[in-house]
Design a protein around this motif. Structure first.
Motif, PDB file in Angstrom:
ATOM      1  N   THR A 100       0.856  -1.191   0.000  1.00 35.26           N
ATOM      2  CA  THR A 100       0.000   0.000   0.000  1.00 35.26           C
ATOM      3  C   THR A 100       0.889   1.237   0.000  1.00 35.26           C
ATOM      4  O   THR A 100       2.107   1.157   0.131  1.00 35.26           O
ATOM      5  N   THR A 101       0.261   2.400  -0.151  1.00 35.17           N
ATOM      6  CA  THR A 101       1.008   3.662  -0.120  1.00 35.17           C
ATOM      7  C   THR A 101       0.482   4.498   1.042  1.00 35.17           C
ATOM      8  O   THR A 101      -0.632   5.017   0.974  1.00 35.17           O
ATOM      9  N   PRO A 102       1.275   4.648   2.119  1.00 35.99           N
ATOM     10  CA  PRO A 102       2.558   3.978   2.393  1.00 35.99           C
ATOM     11  C   PRO A 102       2.328   2.533   2.841  1.00 35.99           C
ATOM     12  O   PRO A 102       1.201   2.168   3.168  1.00 35.99           O
ATOM     13  N   PRO A 103       3.394   1.712   2.870  1.00 39.19           N
ATOM     14  CA  PRO A 103       3.247   0.338   3.352  1.00 39.19           C
ATOM     15  C   PRO A 103       2.654   0.318   4.759  1.00 39.19           C
ATOM     16  O   PRO A 103       3.003   1.129   5.607  1.00 39.19           O
ATOM     17  N   SER A 118       3.255   3.479   7.865  1.00 36.77           N
ATOM     18  CA  SER A 118       1.951   4.131   8.014  1.00 36.77           C
ATOM     19  C   SER A 118       1.750   4.718   9.405  1.00 36.77           C
ATOM     20  O   SER A 118       0.660   5.195   9.724  1.00 36.77           O
TER      21      SER A 118
END
Length: 342
Positions: free
Chosen positions: A290-293, A335
């Protein structure tokens, strides 16, 4: 004139494999069933003979001889979930090595549908049923197990044809919320799982316990139901924001809900983790991308799948069952960050 076709060569038999490997047919049978160990030198010769002859075991004949269908039914609740698909992959691998195939159906988080699926699988005469995160009460599972052996995850349950095991989800949630509290967060929203679900209840308890240990009052207005699904996680987070609930961090009861929450925060202009830190639960494969992980509680999904399969094999062979699954661990990624507001 049409050409005369020569008859096709008969398929290789068990006797052919035994002759080429230089062993008895009973040794080949033991090798194929896996029920009795075969020495490594003989195993290598048998496997080489199978490969050379392109021999395929007659599964129907084997199942008739054993009095089994060599099929295990599995009930999962969401076939699109990476959580279930990861566990299923490892169940299939472990049972496949023992010669079993899977028949997978969906329970849709419904007790009624779950009971119907158990009846369906029993009517199909599967050798056993693995129930992932079952919703049925213990009494009903014990009742169904009178006809077909059942392994169930997410609860402790032992009977003549039943084995259930669970992990300490309260402790897992405690790891997640303690991480946020140690970073200075005090207003921590929580996206809960399905009402009445054992794992969700335990994770809520861990969330409340962590707050209490740090002297932070529990605020029920910061809790919203996400049902372990992305869309519900998105809706729950949107609802908290629209109600003006102020928070600097969010803990979601699973990664799927965290993915939905992350999108809701993005839509409302909040940056993760600069404005709001986010922690999930499960560490499914997509969490690292994901953004961010996503920072998340790592659940040992591979080990859960292998344990469920091995427990089923134990029930079928009537041997003692020993489950050894590693505890939860916190996978810190990008995150979450220190709360500057504190």
């Amino acid at each position: 004139m049409s050409e005369i076709q020569s008859p096709a060569a008969p398929p290789p038999t068990l006797e052919d494999v035994a002759a080429l490997a230089g062993v008895s047919t009973s040794t080949v049978s033991r090798f194929l069933s896996g029920a009795v160990p075969v020495s490594e030198p003989r195993s290598k010769r048998i496997q080489a003979a199978i490969d050379a002859l392109q021999f395929t075991p007659n599964l129907l004949a084997q199942s008739l001889k054993k009095g089994r269908a060599m099929t295990i039914g599995v009930i999962a609740h969401n076939m699109t979930s990476q959580y279930f698909s990861t566990i299923l992959t490892h169940i299939e691998h472990a049972l496949g090595e023992a010669g079993y195939a899977l028949l997978i159906v969906t329970g849709h988080w419904s007790e009624t549908i779950e009971a119907q699926r158990i009846a369906l699988l029993t009517a199909r005469r599967v050798d056993g049923i693995i129930l992932l995160e079952g919703r049925l009460p213990d009494e009903q599972i014990l009742h169904h197990a009178r006809k077909t052996p059942i392994v169930v995850t997410g609860r402790q349950l032992v009977g003549e044809q039943v084995y259930g095991f669970k992990l300490d989800h309260r402790a897992g949630a405690l790891l997640a919320v303690e991480h946020l509290l140690q970073q200075g967060h005090r207003r921590i929203a929580y996206i809960d799982g399905p009402p009445g679900h054992g794992d969700a209840t335990a994770r809520l308890s861990g969330y409340q316990q962590a707050l209490a240990q740090y002297g932070v009052p529990f605020d029920p207005d910061l809790v919203a139901c996400g049902n372990f699904q992305q869309a519900d996680g998105h809706a729950a987070t949107t609802r908290l924001l629209s109600q003006g609930r102020a928070f600097t961090a969010l803990f979601a009861a699973n990664d799927e809900s965290a993915f939905g929450a992350r999108l809701a925060l993005f839509e409302q202009g909040f940056r993760v983790p600069d404005d709001i830190s986010v922690v999930g639960f499960d560490d499914i494969p997509g969490a690292a991308f994901t953004t961010p992980p996503l920072t998340t509680v790592r659940q040992p999904l591979a080990e859960i799948g292998a344990a469920a399969a091995n427990a089923m094999l134990g029930l079928l062979s009537k041997r003692p069952i020993a489950i050894d699954i590693p505890p939860f661990g916190l996978q810190v990624r990008r995150s979450t960050k220190l709360c500057l507001a504190s």
